[in-house]
Scaffold this motif. Structure first.
Motif, mmCIF file in Angstrom:
data_model
loop_
_atom_site.group_PDB
_atom_site.id
_atom_site.type_symbol
_atom_site.label_atom_id
_atom_site.label_comp_id
_atom_site.label_asym_id
_atom_site.label_seq_id
_atom_site.Cartn_x
_atom_site.Cartn_y
_atom_site.Cartn_z
ATOM 1 N N ARG A 104 0.802 -1.224 0.000
ATOM 2 C CA ARG A 104 0.000 0.000 0.000
ATOM 3 C C ARG A 104 0.843 1.286 0.000
ATOM 4 O O ARG A 104 0.506 2.270 0.648
ATOM 5 C CB ARG A 104 -0.982 0.002 1.181
ATOM 6 N N PHE A 105 1.926 1.261 -0.751
ATOM 7 C CA PHE A 105 2.722 2.477 -0.921
ATOM 8 C C PHE A 105 1.937 3.558 -1.648
ATOM 9 O O PHE A 105 2.243 4.746 -1.497
ATOM 10 C CB PHE A 105 4.010 2.161 -1.697
ATOM 11 N N PHE A 106 0.937 3.173 -2.461
ATOM 12 C CA PHE A 106 0.136 4.165 -3.166
ATOM 13 C C PHE A 106 -0.995 4.711 -2.292
ATOM 14 O O PHE A 106 -1.728 5.597 -2.715
ATOM 15 C CB PHE A 106 -0.459 3.568 -4.441
ATOM 16 N N GLY A 107 -1.126 4.167 -1.083
ATOM 17 C CA GLY A 107 -2.187 4.613 -0.175
ATOM 18 C C GLY A 107 -1.644 5.155 1.129
ATOM 19 O O GLY A 107 -2.298 5.052 2.168
ATOM 20 N N ILE A 108 -0.450 5.747 1.092
ATOM 21 C CA ILE A 108 0.167 6.266 2.317
ATOM 22 C C ILE A 108 -0.741 7.263 3.019
ATOM 23 O O ILE A 108 -0.911 7.228 4.240
ATOM 24 C CB ILE A 108 1.532 6.924 2.001
ATOM 25 N N ILE A 109 -1.374 8.158 2.248
ATOM 26 C CA ILE A 109 -2.181 9.222 2.867
ATOM 27 C C ILE A 109 -3.662 8.861 2.955
ATOM 28 O O ILE A 109 -4.429 9.586 3.581
ATOM 29 C CB ILE A 109 -2.024 10.543 2.099
ATOM 30 N N ILE A 110 -4.065 7.746 2.340
ATOM 31 C CA ILE A 110 -5.489 7.378 2.338
ATOM 32 C C ILE A 110 -5.859 6.799 3.693
ATOM 33 O O ILE A 110 -5.148 5.941 4.232
ATOM 34 C CB ILE A 110 -5.774 6.374 1.204
ATOM 35 N N PRO A 111 -6.972 7.245 4.290
ATOM 36 C CA PRO A 111 -7.348 6.767 5.632
ATOM 37 C C PRO A 111 -7.542 5.255 5.677
ATOM 38 O O PRO A 111 -7.884 4.615 4.676
ATOM 39 C CB PRO A 111 -8.666 7.499 5.893
ATOM 40 N N LYS A 112 -7.332 4.696 6.858
ATOM 41 C CA LYS A 112 -7.442 3.249 7.032
ATOM 42 C C LYS A 112 -8.848 2.745 6.721
ATOM 43 O O LYS A 112 -9.020 1.611 6.266
ATOM 44 C CB LYS A 112 -7.063 2.877 8.465
ATOM 45 N N GLU A 113 -9.846 3.563 6.971
ATOM 46 C CA GLU A 113 -11.222 3.129 6.718
ATOM 47 C C GLU A 113 -11.455 2.820 5.244
ATOM 48 O O GLU A 113 -12.406 2.123 4.889
ATOM 49 C CB GLU A 113 -12.212 4.189 7.201
ATOM 50 N N TYR A 114 -10.589 3.344 4.390
ATOM 51 C CA TYR A 114 -10.688 3.072 2.953
ATOM 52 C C TYR A 114 -9.593 2.114 2.483
ATOM 53 O O TYR A 114 -9.366 1.982 1.283
ATOM 54 C CB TYR A 114 -10.618 4.368 2.162
#
Length: 741
Positions: A104-114
């Protein structure tokens, strides 16, 4: 009395202000309203409140964030072969792509709920910094989806349905995003954008649907060739008035799957020998339903504001992280190389010319790392300081250019010859890319930092400009009538502070409690904050809207504001680290260099001011004694350079986060040779006392034969000499360019 004042003083003055001050275009207004002011406003107040900055404390990583850095990030760096990526495959390997998605390197800033990692801006910055010390290509690939792009825009402005669908898919890499803003005809100038859409009805999933027909041509789009979803900016028009009375609706941003009919993904660009994916795309008569607009129909025409809001944060993390990583890597490796590489029997780092360059590299790395940490800490606290992040982007990338140029000069042939053993070449080639994107540095410096910063950070000017937009209305007169007394009082205080600190050399300026040794630099910062505010007021009053066209003047004043910010961060970092005595050479060199640059910029403003008398007056008022800050002495340069050439806590603290290489690669070989040379320095001294200055097997054998050293010591020295020999090697290729093993 109040009404008479408004009629005979305020109203005429308001019309005069409208003539003098520059008009604000819609895109400029949206840019200035996006983001916020923060410490930059304090620096342009003439009396910064240091407690506001210092009370933030140092940036902190959570246990989970630190574990990610120690685990997946470290593993990613070990997987990377930058030579293979950049010169053989021209792409990241499938294994690395899958690893980036899986972790999930592309989701570093995306909240955990997503489904994202939900990490802080500080963690985001540290991840990109470390990855960039291994590979700029992989660093950019990780950086882009987490800075300006669909993910951040969706989180801030998307509908619930858009978030629920796209964010989990972005987080785990099922969707690869890119963002399309730059056009061939207009660059990143949104006002000149020719990409356009027209509101109409069209067929979507077999039903008549309200949407837009859009045509566009974008280029320089990072991740564009591999993207599955395109964030698209275009100007929207409604000639049939299907949405309301307005025809020109403004810049709008939509999410467009790249497999949509009419979308063409072009072939790759190859930016400056970098291997990250970048390329153009086109759209011809593409029907886009209204629900694809980020945030839905209510965000029609709000695209530029949305972009500027996202950029206000992302620009402070992405390229500054890459630049900080590059500067720290240059400091670590160049210090080591200067220690192990010898000429005339002594390390090249002992030559004064080389020492000055080493000191400058160390200073740049120290300042960039300090500013990077402070900026991400501010973002952690929820600030979105647009001017500060513009400063960071422009000066971090410029600082990287300085550091890597000096590093190349010291490495000489070692830095020039390409191959897997060259750890500087790709960073050197990445510099023009970093300086050009996310707002080219020339325009950022000459137009944005001070041009917008002076207006945004001024306590009253922006509101006065808004009032001047309606000079014939009661509301405009009322607004200015309330602002004028406050602004006049501010000007009186600014004049007194600026002149007093200018004439006394900052001797009586304030410094916060508990800063000890660094207090003298806080006083100078207070001094030049007051001077900059004074010069700003005079410039705005005398030039008005003309200041916008005096880009050299604006750029120099922007340099003063930028240096004040960077040096503020440096002072904060020194205090956060516990004000270690051994770090003083770094602080001395950085502060003296930055304050000297401030004086040079101010003197150039005075000498080139369009109204010569006012330039001379400002010189007399603010800097009557001319230059008063000297750059670091030779002794201070020596002390700073030595920090890079000896193992120490300071060296480790300065270069923390640099990936030290896999066994046998260039960085590892230099690091191992450095450690062994330092460990055997006392044994070398024994040889030198016996008249043996060379450092090779023959010299060591001669020392053993003359009993200058023992057999065990000779073995240690041979091992160190062999390590140096391996570290200074460059790669060999046949005449066709095939590497020889």
């Amino acid at each position: 009395m109040s009404e008479l004042r408004k009629k005979w003083i305020t109203a005429p003055l308001l019309k005069l202000i409208k003539k003098v001050l520059p008009p604000i275009s819609e895109t400029e207004r949206e840019a200035m309203e996006a983001g916020e002011v923060w410490w930059d406003a304090q620096l342009l107040s003439g009396k910064p409140d240091w407690d506001q900055l210092l009370s933030m404390g140092p940036p902190q990583l959570s246990e989970e964030e630190q574990a990610f850095l120690d685990g997946p990030v470290e593993e990613l760096c070990r997987m990377v072969d930058d030579w293979k990526i950049s010169f053989e495959d021209r792409d990241i390997s499938p294994e690395i792509w899958e690893f980036l998605k899986k972790e999930r390197f592309f989701g570093i800033i995306i909240p955990k709920e997503y489904g994202g990692l939900g990490f802080s801006p500080t963690a985001h910055g540290e991840i990109v910094t470390k990855v960039s010390t291994r590979s700029t290509c992989v660093g950019v690939t990780v950086m882009v989806p987490n800075s300006l792009g669909p993910g951040e825009l969706l989180m801030a402005h998307g509908t619930d349905e858009q978030k629920q669908y796209y964010l989990p898919r972005l987080a785990d890499g099922r969707e690869i995003p890119c963002f399309g803003l730059t056009s061939p005809e207009a660059g990143s100038d949104a006002a000149a954008m020719v990409d356009r859409g027209v509101v109409c009805y069209g067929d979507y999933k077999g039903e008549k649907t309200l949407g837009m027909r859009v045509d566009w041509h974008k280029r320089y789009i990072t991740l564009g060739p591999v993207a599955t979803v395109l964030g698209l900016a275009f100007k929207l028009y409604d000639p049939d008035h299907l949405l309301g009375d307005k025809e020109a609706l403004g810049i709008t941003v939509a999410l467009v799957p790249t497999d949509t009919e009419g979308v063409t993904i072009g072939q790759r660009h190859l930016p400056a020998m970098q291997a990250f994916q970048n390329g153009p795309n086109w759209g011809v008569d593409v029907f886009i339903p209204m629900e694809w607009i980020i945030g839905g129909r209510e965000n029609v025409g709000r695209g530029w504001y949305m972009l500027m809001s996202a950029l206000a944060a992302g620009r402070g993390i992405s390229l500054p992280s890459l630049s900080t990583g590059g500067a720290k890597m240059a400091a670590r490796t160049t210090g080591a190389y200067a220690r192990i590489r010898e000429q005339f029997g002594i390390p090249i780092g002992k030559f004064e010319g080389v020492q000055r360059r080493l000191a400058e590299i160390a200073s740049v790395a120290y300042v960039l790392d300090s500013a990077h940490k402070t900026t991400t800490r501010a973002l952690d606290a929820g600030h979105k300081p647009a001017v500060v992040t513009a400063i960071m982007k422009a000066h971090a990338t410029h600082g990287l250019r300085q550091a890597i140029n000096d590093a190349m000069d010291i490495h000489a042939g070692k830095g020039i010859m390409d191959g897997p053993l060259n750890y500087l070449g790709n960073v050197y080639r990445a510099v023009p890319v970093a300086i050009t994107v996310e707002g080219a540095n020339i325009l950022t410096r000459s137009l944005m930092i001070f041009g917008q910063g002076a207006i945004r950070c001024h306590p009253y000017l922006f509101e006065e400009m808004l009032a001047a937009e309606n000079p014939d209305t009661k509301e405009g007169v009322e607004a200015l009538d309330k602002l004028l007394p406050k602004h006049m009082l501010f000007q009186v205080k600014t004049f007194i502070r600026g002149v007093f600190h200018g004439w006394t050399g900052g001797l009586f300026a304030n410094s916060p409690r508990g800063v000890g040794y660094a207090a003298k630099y806080y006083r100078q910062m207070d001094r030049y904050s007051a001077v900059l505010t004074l010069v700003t007021e005079i410039s705005l009053l005398s030039l008005g809207g003309g200041l916008k066209r005096k880009e050299q003047i604006s750029g120099r004043l922007g340099d003063v504001l930028s240096q004040l910010y960077l040096l503020s961060c440096t002072l904060k970092r020194f205090k956060d680290d516990g004000s270690p005595r051994e770090d003083r050479p770094l602080l001395e060199f950085a502060m003296r260099a930055g304050l000297h640059n401030i004086e040079v910029s101010l003197m150039e403003v005075f000498q080139n001011f369009p109204r010569r008398f006012l330039g001379q007056l400002m010189h007399f008022l603010a800097m009557p004694w001319g230059h008063s800050i000297r750059t670091a002495s030779d002794r201070q340069s020596h002390a700073c350079a030595e920090l890079l050439m000896e193992p120490s806590e300071t060296r480790d603290r300065l270069t923390r986060g640099v990936f030290l290489g896999n066994p046998g690669d260039g960085v590892d070989l230099v690091e191992q040779a450095f450690n062994k040379v330092c460990a055997t320095e006392s044994l070398r001294d024994k040889l030198k006392k016996g008249g043996i200055r060379a450092f090779n097997r023959e010299a060591i054998d001669a020392g053993l034969e003359r009993e200058l050293i023992s057999g065990e010591e000779a073995a240690e020295l041979r091992e160190a000499a062999e390590a140096v020999n391996m570290a200074i090697q460059v790669d060999h290729f046949d005449h066709l360019g095939t590497r020889e093993s």
